[in-house]
Design a protein around this motif. Structure first.
Motif, mmCIF file in Angstrom:
data_model
loop_
_atom_site.group_PDB
_atom_site.id
_atom_site.type_symbol
_atom_site.label_atom_id
_atom_site.label_comp_id
_atom_site.label_asym_id
_atom_site.label_seq_id
_atom_site.Cartn_x
_atom_site.Cartn_y
_atom_site.Cartn_z
ATOM 1 N N THR A 1 3.093 3.766 -5.138
ATOM 2 C CA THR A 1 2.219 4.610 -5.960
ATOM 3 C C THR A 1 1.839 3.854 -7.231
ATOM 4 O OG1 THR A 1 3.297 6.613 -5.152
ATOM 5 C CG2 THR A 1 1.999 6.810 -7.168
ATOM 6 N N THR A 2 0.559 3.667 -7.458
ATOM 7 C CA THR A 2 0.076 2.938 -8.631
ATOM 8 C C THR A 2 -0.623 3.887 -9.599
ATOM 9 O OG1 THR A 2 -2.072 2.436 -7.630
ATOM 10 C CG2 THR A 2 -0.263 0.889 -7.196
ATOM 11 N N TRP A 3 -0.769 3.425 -10.849
ATOM 12 C CA TRP A 3 -1.510 4.212 -11.843
ATOM 13 C C TRP A 3 -2.958 4.382 -11.398
ATOM 14 C CZ3 TRP A 3 1.123 6.920 -15.139
ATOM 15 C CH2 TRP A 3 2.357 6.463 -15.593
ATOM 16 N N ARG A 4 -3.510 3.367 -10.786
ATOM 17 C CA ARG A 4 -4.900 3.448 -10.327
ATOM 18 C C ARG A 4 -5.051 4.538 -9.267
ATOM 19 N NH1 ARG A 4 -7.896 -2.015 -8.682
ATOM 20 N NH2 ARG A 4 -7.600 -2.252 -10.938
ATOM 21 N N ALA A 5 -4.076 4.620 -8.355
ATOM 22 C CA ALA A 5 -4.137 5.644 -7.307
ATOM 23 C C ALA A 5 -4.059 7.043 -7.911
ATOM 24 C CB ALA A 5 -3.015 5.433 -6.300
ATOM 25 N N GLU A 61 0.810 -1.222 0.000
ATOM 26 C CA GLU A 61 0.000 0.000 0.000
ATOM 27 C C GLU A 61 0.844 1.273 0.000
ATOM 28 O OE1 GLU A 61 -0.244 -1.748 4.270
ATOM 29 O OE2 GLU A 61 -0.158 -2.461 2.194
ATOM 30 N N GLY A 63 -5.016 7.859 -10.924
ATOM 31 C CA GLY A 63 -6.289 8.108 -11.599
ATOM 32 C C GLY A 63 -7.373 8.527 -10.624
ATOM 33 N N ARG A 64 -7.446 7.837 -9.483
ATOM 34 C CA ARG A 64 -8.448 8.206 -8.475
ATOM 35 C C ARG A 64 -8.197 9.609 -7.947
ATOM 36 N NH1 ARG A 64 -7.912 2.666 -6.490
ATOM 37 N NH2 ARG A 64 -6.425 3.434 -4.934
#
Length: 284
Positions: A231-235, A228, A237-238
């Motif tokens: 840093t993800t692409w989904r994070a 957690e 984007g949100r």
């Protein structure tokens, strides 16, 4: 044996910090009576007047000098020089007042919270737009808001220090420390604040983020990084959907992150986790 009048110990590793250590030590004494803290400054591999500056700024502090220019070795020496808890690990280039320190260590008294860090105040008024844009995004990332890293100060109970001392030596020591505790065991204390100076140039920001990327890779290899905290692409984007104003700054954040990650690959391949890419602009 711990003196009951001493509130906490403070371990400050310092490598060539002559310019900033007087400010840090003066701020630390603000709001507390003399003798409230057991302050240990560990000058490691210094070639300037850091030790003399520290002794002038805080005559009550203990100033140790070691030859090796190593934060890990400095922290180890500082831990070995004091038995006072809670223990506050403080970077030499940030500002934490004595009053904020009191608020920082208070949650550690009940035994349930093992590690705390203060609310971050990032000074960036004299930084370029690209640097400000990067941090506009970075500061809103969920793991950055809830994690104890990137603040320059972490306070530990005796049990928390024992857990951290068992970790392998890592470049990203604050990330590893933060991720050593569950969300219930750590706390960001909003009543306390630390002042951190942002890099003054894009080049220095990239140097700082390259060091972080290198250290993050090492921590992941050692299993010391929680999923957690990545840093993800989904994070991202949100975050853009939740805060549309940040959408224009996301390309800056992503671009600098990719440049830093690419720059870190050579060090990771070589296993070089000791070269410290220092940001000098924030120490001006």
């Amino acid at each position: 044996m711990q003196d009951r009048a001493v509130l906490a110990s403070v371990v400050i590793p310092a490598h060539n910090e002559e310019r900033v250590i007087p400010r840090t030590l003066a701020r630390l004494q603000h709001g507390l009576p003399p003798g409230s803290l057991d302050v240990v400054v560990v000058c490691n591999g210094c070639t300037d007047g850091t030790a003399a500056a520290a002794r002038r700024a805080a005559p009550g502090a203990r100033v140790l000098e070691i030859q090796q220019p190593s934060k890990t070795a400095a922290v180890r020496a500082g831990n070995g020089a004091t038995d006072v808890f809670p223990r506050v690990h403080l970077d030499a280039d940030v500002e934490l007042s004595g009053r904020d320190l009191v608020a920082l260590v208070r949650p550690l008294q009940d035994g349930r919270v093992l590690a705390t860090a203060p609310r971050r105040v990032l000074r960036r008024e004299h930084t370029p737009w690209l640097v400000r844009s990067y941090y506009d995004v970075w500061e809103q990332l969920p793991q950055v808001r809830s994690g104890l890293f990137g603040r320059g100060v972490i306070a530990l109970s005796a049990a928390g220090q024992a857990r951290v001392s068992a970790l392998p030596p890592l470049m990203s020591d604050d990330l590893a420390t933060s991720d050593a505790f569950s969300a219930d065991e750590r706390r960001v204390v909003e009543e306390a604040e630390v002042v951190v100076v942002a890099p003054g140039t894009v080049r220095d920001l990239v140097r700082r983020r390259t060091r972080v990327a290198t250290g993050n890779s090492q921590a992941a290899d050692h299993g010391a990084r929680r999923p957690e905290s990545v840093t993800t692409w989904r994070a991202l984007g949100r975050l853009a959907l939740a805060r549309p104003a940040l959408a224009l700054r996301l390309p800056v954040f992503i671009g600098i992150a990719l440049v830093a990650r690419a720059a870190s690959r050579g060090a990771v391949r070589r296993g070089d986790y000791s070269t410290w890419l220092r940001d000098e602009s924030s120490r001006a």
